[in-house]
Design an enzyme around this catalytic site. Structure first.
Site, PDB file in Angstrom:
ATOM      1  CD  GLU A  57      17.516 -36.385  -3.839  1.00 32.36           C
ATOM      2  OE1 GLU A  57      16.925 -35.600  -4.222  1.00 32.36           O
ATOM      3  OE2 GLU A  57      18.626 -36.486  -3.260  1.00 32.36           O
ATOM      4  CB  CYS A 270      19.695 -34.122  -0.184  1.00 32.42           C
ATOM      5  SG  CYS A 270      19.346 -32.495   0.300  1.00 32.42           S
ATOM      6  CG  ASN A 397      21.377 -30.228  -4.517  1.00 27.93           C
ATOM      7  OD1 ASN A 397      20.545 -29.981  -5.155  1.00 27.93           O
ATOM      8  ND2 ASN A 397      21.029 -30.727  -3.203  1.00 27.93           N
ATOM      9  CD  GLU A 398      18.336 -27.677  -2.051  1.00 27.21           C
ATOM     10  OE1 GLU A 398      18.147 -27.891  -0.893  1.00 27.21           O
ATOM     11  OE2 GLU A 398      17.035 -27.582  -2.639  1.00 27.21           O
TER      12      GLU A 398
HETATM   13  O1  AHR Z   1      13.714 -32.742  -3.800  1.00 28.26           O
HETATM   14  C1  AHR Z   1      13.967 -33.420  -2.576  1.00 28.26           C
HETATM   15  C2  AHR Z   1      15.071 -32.613  -1.836  1.00 28.26           C
HETATM   16  O2  AHR Z   1      14.637 -31.319  -1.784  1.00 28.26           O
HETATM   17  C3  AHR Z   1      16.264 -32.453  -2.610  1.00 28.26           C
HETATM   18  O3  AHR Z   1      17.303 -33.721  -2.595  1.00 28.26           O
HETATM   19  C4  AHR Z   1      17.029 -31.351  -2.119  1.00 28.26           C
HETATM   20  O4  AHR Z   1      18.048 -30.683  -3.196  1.00 28.26           O
HETATM   21  C5  AHR Z   1      16.174 -30.428  -1.850  1.00 28.26           C
HETATM   22  O5  AHR Z   1      16.137 -29.827  -0.688  1.00 28.26           O
END
Ligand code: AHR
Length: 671
Positions: A57, A270, A397-398
């Protein structure tokens, strides 16, 4: 289920339980040693051979200022105050007026290189002196190595306003120099160009600095009265990973490759769904010629050029033999985005969903379609006519599992199922190991009969030890698991050996359950020192160095010692003691691999036996990862407290081993 597989399944359950909990067969006082017995005579159960991968990321300057080897910051003048109040297109640029030179630099947007790259600069020279232009110090200074080649380039065209504005006839070509200079102005390398004509044209040269410095600047100077428009002023080391143009920093890319990751998740995190409804990562902005990509402020508050985009990601995967695992937004924004009173998850308007879904389908065509398809042609134009062979796609994602999410997720997954049944869709089950989103996410995934879901957890080291049996009782008929983000966060979130060893323990439980835990990736992967926004991370780096954490070595040992078959292994140890193990076979090498994790603060004598193998001597590579204490970490990376040490030994099929305190030991038996 036939009798044979029933028995196998029962013994698997028992041994999983035994390994996870430490079978309590002996009283505390009678325990002198623990016992690990591997049913080496058994065929074993097939498991995922793709278990260990990486999560990429762009946070902590992981891409721009990180693995992406571009050395100029804000090369395309796209920093805009609309994205962040203190940003402007000339951020990170200095205007230079040398030796009596006079002129100005203005930001323009009338005739951009491309609509995605809207700003550029107009450099006007009133009096050339020793040169008028721009200088950039990169990301905290440009690091240069004496004698190495650097590819410098810029795009330009002539602005003929000299005639109109009475500044002389500047239709004469504009002489320009591009230099590498120390911060005190010493010239380390220089190339000369002539800018002429009204079309945006790229100019490039190799620069070879005469000195090694860490804080150089790239300086562009114009040397005649008149004006030129400038954009995409860029500098790359020639030696990128695999010498790719627009490539990756060789040291960081190699450190990741050395894990032997079986997959790379991209672009996050994120960052996938973004902070606000139209802020999701749009893969189409990240492909095609770099000067046509759309740079923007990312979810982590800094500029993302998209220079390390989908093409570079897929190419990197191919270069290191990893599966690409892209993740797209599920048509909703992050539930934590926005500010009060508009904070919360938002769904894309329904009348935008068709276009959004088409974008997702286009991604598959871009990756896998023939070179003469619309999006396959974009891939082919970038130099890859062959399909990339995409197999997996994460959606969401989450995300909070709300009706807004569910409606959009289902639309996307239905379209994928219909048009691309060959692609495994990976669903999302919230940000935690349990709780409402986890429960609802699983329920929803079961309803849709998804093949895989993405679990995330950042938890204490103790949590990993307490949850070694987490996957033992998962329903094997349901979705497989991708542990997409996990890490042990230890008191103040440091990279302690304690945390790394707890993750190793967790990995043994994933391996033992490798029939359903298909993928796992530690997160986050990269962090630039001085720009670290999240700790702990796996790999730290500066402009010139890479620092490997204990957590990195755990991933590396599991990545380099993966198997495709799991063998039953029972662990007999006093109740509550932190000792666990997993045993796998790697068909290709024929090796049997035992990973033994001791999370205690003292060494433990372990009697290991490979049951059913006749008493032979086995050549064994034994690798031990440990350190002086559970708190040990690799502070500066130059004198690492925690590093694996390997030796080749000869072992009998039964042997005693003193497992060091806080250690992971990998035995690679060459049978
Ligand atoms: O890994 C950092 C963050 O943690 C990521 O962007 C998110 O998916 C998680 O909450």
């Amino acid at each position: 289920m036939n009798k044979h597989s029933e028995q196998k399944s029962l013994s698997r359950q028992l041994c999983r339980l035994g390994s996870a909990l430490g079978v309590v067969c002996l009283t505390a006082s009678s325990i002198q040693a623990a016992e690990v017995t591997v049913m080496a005579y058994e065929e074993g159960e097939p498991i995922s051979s793709d278990l260990v991968g990486v999560f990429f990321e762009d946070l902590n300057y992981a891409a721009d200022g990180g693995i992406y080897a571009e050395l100029v910051q804000n090369r395309s003048f796209q920093y805009s105050p609309t994205e962040q109040p203190d940003w402007h297109p000339l951020k990170f640029w200095d205007v230079e007026q040398r030796g009596g030179g006079r002129g100005s630099v203005n930001v323009a947007d009338m005739r951009p290189i491309h609509d995605n790259n809207s700003f550029y600069t107009l450099l006007t020279v009133d009096a050339p002196g020793d040169g008028v232009g721009l200088a950039n110090g990169g990301f905290d200074g440009i690091p240069l190595k004496a004698g190495e080649n650097y590819n410098a380039s810029f795009w330009a065209y002539q602005a003929f306003m000299g005639v109109m504005w009475g500044r002389g006839d500047n239709r004469q070509p504009m002489p320009v120099t591009l230099r590498l200079e120390t911060k005190d102005g010493e010239v380390l390398a220089e190339a000369s160009f002539e800018v002429k004509g009204r079309d945006w044209t790229q100019h490039s040269a190799k620069l070879t600095p005469t000195k090694t410095v860490n804080d150089a600047r790239l300086v562009l100077l114009a040397h005649a009265q008149g004006g030129i428009c400038l954009d995409m002023i860029s500098l790359f080391p020639e030696r990128t990973f695999k010498n790719r143009p627009n490539g990756l920093r060789a040291d960081i890319a190699q450190a990741i490759a050395d894990i032997k990751p079986r997959f790379v998740r991209f672009p996050g995190g994120c960052l996938v769904h973004g902070q606000g409804i139209h802020k999701y990562y749009d893969w189409k902005d990240s492909v095609g010629p770099v000067e046509q990509r759309k740079s923007a402020r990312n979810s982590w508050g800094y500029d993302q050029t998209m220079g390390f985009g989908y093409f570079e990601f897929f190419q990197y995967c191919e270069d290191i033999g990893a599966l690409p695992l892209p993740v797209v937004a599920a048509g909703v924004s992050c539930q934590h985005s926005g500010s009060s009173p508009n904070r919360g998850q938002e769904g894309l308007p329904m009348d935008e969903m068709d276009d959004y879904i088409q974008d997702v389908l286009d991604l598959i065509e871009w990756a896998n379609g023939p070179a003469d398809s619309e999006w396959g042609a974009v891939r082919a134009a970038a130099g890859h006519p062959e399909p990339f062979g995409l197999k997996y796609l994460g959606v969401g994602n989450e995300d909070a599992i709300t009706p807004v999410f569910k409606e959009r997720f289902k639309m996307i997954s239905d379209a994928l199922k219909e048009k691309h049944p060959e692609i495994t869709v990976i669903g999302t089950v919230g940000p935690f190991a349990d709780g409402a989103d986890y429960d609802n996410g699983w329920e929803f995934s079961n309803e849709l009969e998804l093949e895989m879901v993405d679990e995330h957890y950042y938890v204490s080291p103790q949590w990993f030890w307490d949850n070694l049996d987490r996957y033992d009782n998962y329903d094997r008929s349901k979705a497989k698991v991708y542990v997409g983000e996990y890490a042990a966060h230890d008191q103040g979130k440091r990279n302690t050996l304690r945390a790394a060893i707890a993750e190793a323990a967790g990995l043994t439980s994933y391996e033992r359950n490798g029939d359903i835990v298909h993928f796992a990736s530690y997160a986050p992967l990269l962090a630039r020192r001085g720009h670290t926004q999240w700790t702990p991370d796996m790999i730290y780096f500066s402009a010139t160095e890479v620092f490997l954490s204990p957590n990195y070595y755990v991933q590396q040992l599991f990545g380099q010692n993966a198997g495709d078959t799991v063998l039953n292994a029972s662990v007999n140890v006093e109740e509550g003691k932190k000792l666990t193990a997993s045993a796998v076979r790697d068909t290709e090498s024929g090796n049997l691999i035992l990973k033994l994790v001791n999370g205690e603060d003292s060494a433990m004598k372990v009697d290991v036996s490979l049951a059913g193998i006749p008493g032979v001597s086995m050549k064994t590579v034994r690798t031990v990862l440990t350190g002086p204490s559970a708190d040990a970490e690799n502070e500066d990376g130059k004198t690492p407290a925690v590093q694996p040490k390997s030796e080749t030994v000869t072992l009998e099929t039964s042997f005693s081993y003193d497992a060091p305190a806080n250690s992971l030991t990998v035995f690679r038996f060459q049978l």
